[in-house]
Design an enzyme around this catalytic site. Structure first.
Site, short mmCIF file in Angstrom:
data_model
loop_
_atom_site.label_atom_id
_atom_site.label_comp_id
_atom_site.label_asym_id
_atom_site.label_seq_id
_atom_site.Cartn_x
_atom_site.Cartn_y
_atom_site.Cartn_z
N ASN A 1 -4.44 -2.09 -4.33
CA ASN A 1 -5.65 -2.27 -3.54
C ASN A 1 -5.61 -1.35 -2.33
O ASN A 1 -6.14 -1.67 -1.27
CB ASN A 1 -5.76 -3.74 -3.10
CG ASN A 1 -7.16 -4.07 -2.59
OD1 ASN A 1 -8.11 -3.31 -2.79
ND2 ASN A 1 -7.29 -5.19 -1.91
N ASP B 1 0.81 -1.21 0.00
CA ASP B 1 0.00 0.00 0.00
C ASP B 1 0.85 1.27 0.00
O ASP B 1 0.47 2.28 -0.61
CB ASP B 1 -0.96 0.00 1.20
CG ASP B 1 -2.08 -1.02 1.02
OD1 ASP B 1 -2.02 -1.80 0.05
OD2 ASP B 1 -3.02 -1.03 1.83
N GLU C 1 -11.60 -8.48 5.58
CA GLU C 1 -10.90 -9.30 4.59
C GLU C 1 -11.64 -10.61 4.32
O GLU C 1 -11.63 -11.15 3.23
CB GLU C 1 -9.47 -9.60 5.07
CG GLU C 1 -8.46 -8.50 4.78
CD GLU C 1 -8.51 -7.32 5.74
OE1 GLU C 1 -9.50 -7.19 6.49
OE2 GLU C 1 -7.56 -6.52 5.71
N ASP D 1 -9.96 -4.56 15.00
CA ASP D 1 -8.87 -5.37 14.46
C ASP D 1 -8.09 -6.08 15.57
O ASP D 1 -7.85 -7.28 15.52
CB ASP D 1 -7.92 -4.50 13.64
CG ASP D 1 -8.53 -4.12 12.30
OD1 ASP D 1 -9.64 -4.61 12.00
OD2 ASP D 1 -7.90 -3.35 11.56
N HIS E 1 -4.37 -11.35 6.84
CA HIS E 1 -3.14 -11.21 7.63
C HIS E 1 -3.37 -11.36 9.12
O HIS E 1 -2.56 -11.95 9.82
CB HIS E 1 -2.50 -9.86 7.31
CG HIS E 1 -3.42 -8.67 7.46
ND1 HIS E 1 -3.04 -7.50 8.01
CD2 HIS E 1 -4.73 -8.51 7.13
CE1 HIS E 1 -4.06 -6.64 8.00
NE2 HIS E 1 -5.08 -7.24 7.46
N ARG E 2 -4.48 -10.83 9.61
CA ARG E 2 -4.68 -10.85 11.06
C ARG E 2 -4.98 -12.26 11.58
O ARG E 2 -4.62 -12.59 12.70
CB ARG E 2 -5.79 -9.88 11.48
CG ARG E 2 -5.47 -8.46 11.08
CD ARG E 2 -6.01 -7.40 11.99
NE ARG E 2 -5.59 -6.12 11.43
CZ ARG E 2 -4.39 -5.60 11.60
NH1 ARG E 2 -3.49 -6.22 12.33
NH2 ARG E 2 -4.07 -4.46 11.04
N ARG F 1 -14.57 -1.57 -4.73
CA ARG F 1 -14.67 -0.84 -3.46
C ARG F 1 -15.25 0.55 -3.72
O ARG F 1 -14.76 1.29 -4.55
CB ARG F 1 -13.30 -0.76 -2.79
CG ARG F 1 -12.77 -2.14 -2.45
CD ARG F 1 -11.35 -2.12 -1.91
NE ARG F 1 -11.25 -1.41 -0.64
CZ ARG F 1 -10.11 -1.26 0.02
NH1 ARG F 1 -8.98 -1.76 -0.48
NH2 ARG F 1 -10.08 -0.61 1.16
N LYS G 1 0.42 -7.92 3.90
CA LYS G 1 -0.44 -6.74 3.79
C LYS G 1 -0.02 -5.64 4.76
O LYS G 1 -0.05 -4.46 4.43
CB LYS G 1 -1.90 -7.15 4.04
CG LYS G 1 -2.83 -5.97 4.03
CD LYS G 1 -4.17 -6.26 3.46
CE LYS G 1 -4.84 -4.92 3.25
NZ LYS G 1 -6.14 -4.84 2.86
#
Ligand code: C5P
Length: 697
Positions: free
Chosen positions: A94, A52, A353, A325, A397-398, A128, A449
């Protein structure tokens, strides 16, 4: 970053030391844009390096900002509010944090100064929404065309005529990024009048707006707000570079290490650098939640120190709306709590996600936990009996990061039921649960990410018992293809590699270079004990000089084979070889890896090939590297080395009793790799997907 198909985390029993967090994603892209719009040069320190931020930097460059590295920092010279490039096509991947603010800034600049810009991204970006932002900008005289579906990128921005009289209205209940985009961009055109933004609907994700306002202040723009409904950018606002700006460490990323400290920093605290409790990020409030569960946390200006406080952890009931998160990390901490932890007001998990409520419930159950989940809550009760699980990560990712915490299962408190059973079945040691199970993380590269080096950082601070760190040994005679096979296996498993032959070669090289006689056992052993050797992938350095090529020399190889017969030399290299057994695992290649160095290895492979095949391979290898070679001499030399390796008194070359034999004379490298990986998998406790995983024991 681990790009393997999956990563197996051995059971972990502690954390210590310190970890430096990557920069916050939200702060990084805001700072980049503000620096890019400012007058003057900004030195940005500790920027996050990720997909990003890369697209944002590319966009700024295309717009004419000068960006140069300065040590670990970046120097960004901004546009000072004037367009340099009047035309550009920007690809923004993205990154919502690039698409939305750049749309607002460039639409205003194009309307004010002229210019044509196209903004696009990957397919998912084109799904999006951005319509609410476009609707807010059009009444200001911005010309924005949809190049694909109305309401979504890609967009084309064209010259218009600015009309700043009307109030500016934006919806706040879809994405707070629309408001952020306007707040970041409107100072560009606030020369002559106050600009007022009104929020329609309930503003979501307020902590992110706080970050925006905070950073605007650092760049000289004092936005006034009335509640969360009206925001005023004062007339005469102009971006001023703060000179240097550090990017805080990512507070959401900190949550995994805070949790690890609460579970496993038993003596000294784990130090987490990059963010303190005064952070401007909303997820820093995870600190309070972790404290409520028992973590002992102290904060410095830019660091946290975390150790175990209450144990077992305390089950909590918490409204997690402010920290959606980081709250995922609490759900995994719940595995170490006494009782049931209930996290509420997390409906937004469903639209992230992946459907995070469903995903967390499924994966926690695989570990043996009891989970109840609804539309906006999850309740987790620790396993009575832990299971080895392969965690599916849903390109999220989380999920990958928070489930790594399940690897601390040997520390899990012993429940009553466990204790009753464990006393007879598991031979409990004090303070330790009955289990020590690995955890498999599927598709570990999804952490890229926000935190590409997450697992590397975890392995730097986590401890495992040496015997729990998996080892795969590949022994066999010279030129059997061990090196190639072992290297390939290490890549596929994400493991460290020990090429033990190179240690003997380096010793021989050092002896040759320093004029130490090759047959002086004591002198050569002294050299071996004091080798200054460093490896980085396929490269090797001896005394600071690169010796990758020199180590492959035939004379060095022959000398290595001779000194390897000396017991004192072997002893001198023993400890060094054991030190390669580090998280997450090791592939060790040599002659005595399975017999002497790692007798407890999970899998031992003994590789052979016919002498003729091996001579031919060695010949091709030497010729391709530009060394002279003769097939007959090589054959004779191979036979002599085999004889020496097999007949020496210490650690003679022979397969370990429990080794699997692999004759690869007629096999390709790929076939050998697949054969060994199949054996490796067969020894793993993870159930095939769908079936129940076997239990501890
Ligand atoms: O495998 P490589 O040819 O690089 O090893 C060089 C020499 O070191 C071998 O010929 C062998 O005699 C010796 N060696 C050993 N034990 C090991 C690895 C290599 O004796 N584990």
């Amino acid at each position: 970053m681990y790009t393997t198909a999956h990563l197996d985390l051995p059971p972990l029993v502690g954390v210590s030391g310190s970890v430096r967090l990557p920069g916050s994603k939200s702060i990084s892209n805001r700072v980049l844009l503000l620096a890019g719009l400012s007058e003057g040069t900004t030195r940005v320190v500790d920027l996050l390096a990720s997909d990003d931020t890369r697209v944002m930097l590319d966009a700024l460059r295309a717009l004419g900002c000068a960006i140069v590295p300065d040590g670990d920092a970046l120097l960004i010279t901004g546009l000072g509010g004037r367009l340099h490039a009047r035309e550009a096509r920007l690809f923004l991947g993205n990154a919502g944090t690039a698409m939305r603010p750049l749309t607002a800034a460039l639409a205003l600049l194009a309307a004010d100064q002229g210019g044509v810009f196209e903004l696009s991204g990957i397919a998912r970006m084109h799904e999006r929404p951005i319509g609410d932002l476009v609707e807010a900008l059009r009444p200001l005289g911005c010309r924005i065309d949809y190049l694909g579906n109305p309401g979504y990128p890609p967009l084309r921005l064209a010259p218009g005529t600015l009309q700043l009289g009307a109030p500016i209205r934006v919806r706040g209940d879809v994405s707070s990024q629309f408001l952020t985009a306007l707040l970041l961009a409107l100072p560009l055109v606030a020369r002559e009048r106050d600009l007022v933004v009104e929020v329609i609907g309930e503003l979501i994700s307020k902590p992110y707006i706080e970050i925006t306002l905070n950073l605007l202040r650092r760049f000289g723009i004092a936005v006034q707000r009335e509640g969360w409904q009206r925001f005023t950018i004062p007339r005469g606002s102009a971006y001023r570079s703060p000179g240097e700006i550090p990017v805080e460490g990512d507070a959401s990323s900190a949550s995994y290490f805070i949790a690890a400290g609460a579970i496993a920093a038993i003596g000294a605290p784990l130090r987490i650098e990059g963010v303190g409790e005064s952070s401007i990020q909303g997820d820093i409030r995870f600190v309070e939640a972790a404290r409520a569960m028992g973590a002992d946390i102290t904060s410095e200006a830019n660091a946290l120190n975390v150790k175990r406080g209450a144990w077992p952890l305390k089950a909590i009931e918490l409204d997690c709306n402010a920290i959606p998160d980081a709250a995922m990390t609490l759900a995994v901490m719940a595995l170490y709590a006494q009782g049931t932890t209930r996290l509420t007001n997390i409906a937004s998990w469903r639209v992230k996600e992946t459907d995070r409520i469903a995903a967390m419930a499924t994966e926690l159950r695989k570990l043996g936990a009891t989970v109840q989940a609804g539309d906006d809550f999850i309740a987790v009760t620790p396993p009575e009996r832990w299971r080895a699980a392969s965690i599916h990560t849903y390109d999220d990712h989380r999920i990958a990061m928070c489930f790594s915490l399940a690897a601390f299962n040997p520390l899990a408190p012993v429940t009553h039921a466990m204790a009753v059973r464990g006393a007879e079945v598991y031979q409990l040691s004090p303070g330790q649960g009955p289990q020590a199970l690995p955890v498999r993380i599927e598709d570990p590269k999804c952490v890229g990410k926000t935190y590409p080096d997450y697992f590397e950082h975890l392995f730097q601070v986590a401890q495992a018992r040496a015997e729990d760190i998996p080892v795969l040994t590949v022994d066999g005679p010279t030129a059997s293809g061990k090196g190639t096979l072992a290297g390939e296996l290490a890549d596929r498993l994400g493991f460290h590699l020990l090429d033990s032959g190179s240690l003997y070669r380096a010793t021989a090289l050092a002896a040759l270079r320093r004029g130490v006689p090759i047959d002086d056992e004591a002198a050569v052993a002294r050299l071996a004990g004091a080798l200054k050797l460093r490896f980085d992938g396929p490269h090797a350095w001896l005394d600071g000089e690169e010796v990758t090529h020199a180590l492959r020399d035939e004379l060095v190889g022959q000398s290595a084979s001779r000194i390897a017969a000396f017991p004192l030399v072997r002893q001198a290299l023993h400890q060094l070889q054991l030190s390669f057994r580090r998280l997450p695992g090791l592939v060790a290649d040599g002659r005595d890896m399975g017999t002497v160095l790692f007798p407890g290895a999970q899998l031992k492979v003994f590789l052979t090939a016919s002498t003729a095949r091996r001579a031919e391979r060695r010949y091709n290898q030497l010729i391709s590297k530009g060394f002279p070679a003769n097939l007959d001499t090589l054959l004779a030399d191979l036979e002599a080395r085999d004889a020496r390796d097999k007949s020496r008194s210490v650690a003679p070359l022979r397969p370990a009793e429990d080794a699997r034999l692999l004759d690869n004379s007629e096999m390709s490298i790929d076939q050998s790799v697949e054969a060994v990986l199949a054996w490796w998998e067969a020894g793993k406790p993870f159930a095939a997907s769908g079936a129940a995983a076997p239990e501890a024991g």
